[in-house]
Design an enzyme around this catalytic site. Sequence first.
Site, PDB file in Angstrom:
ATOM      1  N   SER A  65      -9.741   1.896   2.893  1.00  0.00           N
ATOM      2  CA  SER A  65      -8.871   2.684   2.043  1.00  0.00           C
ATOM      3  C   SER A  65      -7.829   1.879   1.268  1.00  0.00           C
ATOM      4  O   SER A  65      -7.275   2.370   0.299  1.00  0.00           O
ATOM      5  CB  SER A  65      -8.131   3.698   2.924  1.00  0.00           C
ATOM      6  OG  SER A  65      -7.272   3.019   3.835  1.00  0.00           O
ATOM      7  N   LYS A  75       0.868  -1.179   0.000  1.00  0.00           N
ATOM      8  CA  LYS A  75       0.000   0.000   0.000  1.00  0.00           C
ATOM      9  C   LYS A  75       0.903   1.227   0.000  1.00  0.00           C
ATOM     10  O   LYS A  75       1.943   1.239   0.676  1.00  0.00           O
ATOM     11  CB  LYS A  75      -0.890  -0.034   1.250  1.00  0.00           C
ATOM     12  CG  LYS A  75      -1.954   1.057   1.301  1.00  0.00           C
ATOM     13  CD  LYS A  75      -2.846   0.901   2.537  1.00  0.00           C
ATOM     14  CE  LYS A  75      -3.933   1.976   2.581  1.00  0.00           C
ATOM     15  NZ  LYS A  75      -4.834   1.809   3.749  1.00  0.00           N
ATOM     16  N   SER A 110     -10.041  -0.507   7.041  1.00  0.00           N
ATOM     17  CA  SER A 110      -9.415  -0.326   5.729  1.00  0.00           C
ATOM     18  C   SER A 110      -8.724  -1.547   5.136  1.00  0.00           C
ATOM     19  O   SER A 110      -8.300  -1.517   3.982  1.00  0.00           O
ATOM     20  CB  SER A 110      -8.408   0.821   5.775  1.00  0.00           C
ATOM     21  OG  SER A 110      -9.075   2.051   5.757  1.00  0.00           O
TER      22      SER A 110
END
Lengths: 109, 487, 478
Positions: free
Chosen positions: B152, B77, B176
């Site tokens: 997210s 990420k 997330s």
Amino acid sequence: MLICAFLGDILGISMSFSVSDIEKTAQLARLSVTEEDCSFYAGQLNRIFELVEQMSAVDTENTEPMAHPQDIALRLREDIVTEHDQREVFQSVAPATEQGLYLVPKVIE
Amino acid sequence: MDLHTLSLSGLGKLLQTKQVSSVEMTDYFLTRIGNNTDLNAFITLAPELALEQAKSADKRINSGNSSLLTGVPVAYKDLFCTEGVQTSCGSKILSNFISPYNATIVERLQNAGMVMLGKTNMDEFAMGSSNENSYFGAVKNPWNLNRVPGGSSGGSAAAVAARLSPVATGSDTGGSIRQPAAFCGITGIKPSYGRVSRYGMVAFASSLDQAGVFATAAEDAAVVLQNMAGFDPKDSTSIDKPVPDFQLELQQTLSGKTIGLPKEYFSEGLDADIARAIDSAVELFKSFGLNIVEISLPKSELGIPCYYVIAPAEASSNLSRFDGVRYGYRSEHTDDLVDMYRRTRSEGFGDEVKRRIMIGTYVLSAGYYDAYYRKAQRIRRMIAEDFDNAFKQCDFILGPTTPTTAFELNSKVDDPVAMYLNDIYTITANLAGLPGISIPCGSDKKGLPIGLQLIGKYFDESGLLAMAHQFQQHTDFHKQIPTGYQA
Amino acid sequence: MSFEAVIGLEVHVQLQTRSKIFSGSSTAYGAAPNTQASAVDIALPGVLPVMNKEALKMAIKFGLAVNAQINRHSQFARKNYFYPDLPKGYQISQFDLPIVANGHLTIDLDGEEKVIGITRAHLEEDAGKSLHEDFHGMSGIDLNRAGTPLLEIVSEPDLRSAAQAVAYLKKMHTLVRYLEICDGNMQEGSFRCDANISIRPQGSTKLGTRTEIKNVNSFRFVEKAINFEIERQIDLVESGGQVIQETRLYDPDKDETRSMRGKEEAHDYRYFPDPDLPAMIVEQSYIDQIQQTLPELPDKRTKRFVDEFGLSELDAAMITQDRALADYFEGATGCAQGNGKTVANWINGELSAQLNKTDIDAEHIPVSVEQLGTLINRIDDNTISNKIAKTLFQQLWQQPSDITVDELIEQQGLKQITDSGAIEALVDDVIAQHPEQVQQFKDGNAKVIGFFVGKIMKASQGKANPKQVNQLLQQKLS
């Protein structure tokens, strides 16, 4: 605002974020908001605060605030110098530097 | 060979037996990513570095100095700092930021020999539940390109679901990892707060953030988590506790243990298809010899209000360092210092980030601190106490990960509150610091995946992974590949 | 109406740890800009603070020395504000749970003691520095100082004059150096002070509106700045004006304070507990252990010097002001057979004069304690005169050497003449040469004896024992 919220409860009306609240908050947060932004923000923030207001109905008097998910004590490190000079690599990603200093618009003292 | 259909251990075996080299495998996945850019799952690819890492992984394998992870590709990420590679957090303000250092977890996975394919797309500074808040554009759900992948960590979830990367890292502040795992039909684990180092993971809300893993199967997640987890002296909130052997623990006896079903998680607002899928999963667990009890988490509904005070408050402070002075974006047109700050931050941050900075600044400001922030911290303790009480009756808490399956792109962007409500089942685990995992357990009428969430006792990642793994031994939901990404 | 000033001080003490409070960077002063600013210090995305054990220890040491309460549970908090020398956009400090609370320090002004309350002392990190030399209309930021540990010591508003404020500051300055927690270097900013000042009518118990004077970095300027500010406030109130709460800057060139408004906007620091740093828990056993290692503090040492060596209160206080000087005193006294009084006279006379003249600090006195002790012994046993001892002291100061004082006396042939035969010859000589003065003496002018002594000492190059000379003269002249 607190008084407003309290009055609001009594009168059965919901409190609201004023434009001056938004401006003051934006100033603290170093964000700029245009007039349009202001009313847009006010609308959205008011919806969020309606949600947040759910908490005010809960009696929390006998509950201690919880700042950390676990109850641990701060760990301490030995007083030893472990870092070396990395100025060159750090400043390679800086917007403006000169003579090893970070440059910013003039600081008025 | 269809490498993308293999599990991590499958890939590892190919590498160890030298049937495929890491360079070939890396090249295979990089090509696959290049062929599927429609998902917008990646912000940055690092092909040169990846091939370099693959070469040294091959050397390690040849010299016999390797682990199961050596040579296997991974995606990070884009909030994990990666030395020499852009780390943007999905934000314009860091769109030119090349990190001069590695996050601890990146360092650890690199030491295990994993090969970094690139950095995955995300909601800006991890604020969002749909991955529509990225400066680099929305990510699409591989199961339906008109739907969101969740957020997210949407890029990581979409990448693993579409088999663009065998595993990926994520971060979970309010759901997330678990929510996008549910929306994309894969496995995602958020460990206990303090289990995985936060050093080098760009902070959103420091008391809630925790790094975790996406994989298709729980056993793959276990191997990666094993290598990420453990004490880090650079993080004062990292817990100095030995990490159990997660792989070994996958086989632990579950029979006789108890699952608690919180009645609040099965109330109105829950999609009927989801309720049905969860019910059949519960039946399966019952057949393993687990007991089922109903429990109550009475303060659950306060999770969202509590979270939307604490997380923005911490975020407003954490994001103050983005000021255009030492790194990142700086506005070109500035009159004076204050003007530089305001323009840089207003131009550099997106709407949702600015909204949360505003909320956070407001709730911490003079006169409101007690009414909002301290109040939220007290509620936070009540929520944690709910879990303490519940875990006196059960070993695991089971429920849906999300109230609905993946929603349509642009359907909630104008309504932040509707967006926030998506995290209703996941947010409380972050407030309490507990571990949680989401695994696929079916699909709805539209063919979209359904996620099942398990919340464990503090530090019981082993139990969660075992539950997930043994469920996956009897189901094949996690093996489903979205149409269009099977070949 | 007559007014009373009410003053409280905030002293920022840089703790002399090797590394910074939350990172492993060096705290050494004077490095090239930003070469001692690590990833944590420049607040790169993702970095985290880890607390320095030594900084905590020093804070506890201080707390114990001012008889304060050590909070076994304290908490770091974030103080949020934007400034380019503050890389994170917040300063890690302590707010409602400081490490030290409720202490006090006794000051002594013209023989009168006054107890000044210490509200709290908390740990925090220092900021970097903005350099205002012109870089094409820009300012330069150096973050070497960012993250240096500070102990902020906040006094109660117990001080009533600039003189009291300076006495408090000097006492504090002595104390932190005694404790070896701060080098006390005010030029380098290791010891800095902000003053909160208000006035009120004599007899009133209500506090007036206060102003804050920032960063006054010498004792002299503190005194001048406070005096100016008190006058300014009195003039303002007497002319019908009102004091407004604001921060003011002291300008030493113009000897005035001026408002910093403009830069100052409504501050709202939004303190909250730092989520990166769990509560700091201190065990009682650790506090006890530190208590054991505390040095003897200035007040106690002064008292002991008075009791043990018969020093005057004033002499003892002057010596104990500086730990190194007090150590020197004890060393030299040990070598001077416990003759502390004489040693004190030397220290407060000859030695202090040299220290002032040469700008050397007490830690680097070039004359060893053995050398001073022996000098005093040799005066005592009549080997040398006081005057020669002073000359030798000067010599050793200017050309420090390991030579013993006895060797030096031998080498330079400075031994006093105590052989009465030799002295007698000198006395006879001088008497014979000055019949006029002999007559004067006989006529009753006793002062003439001094004239003879001078002549005889000169003739002996200072080596004749003055006592013996005196005795002989008395004998021979009468």
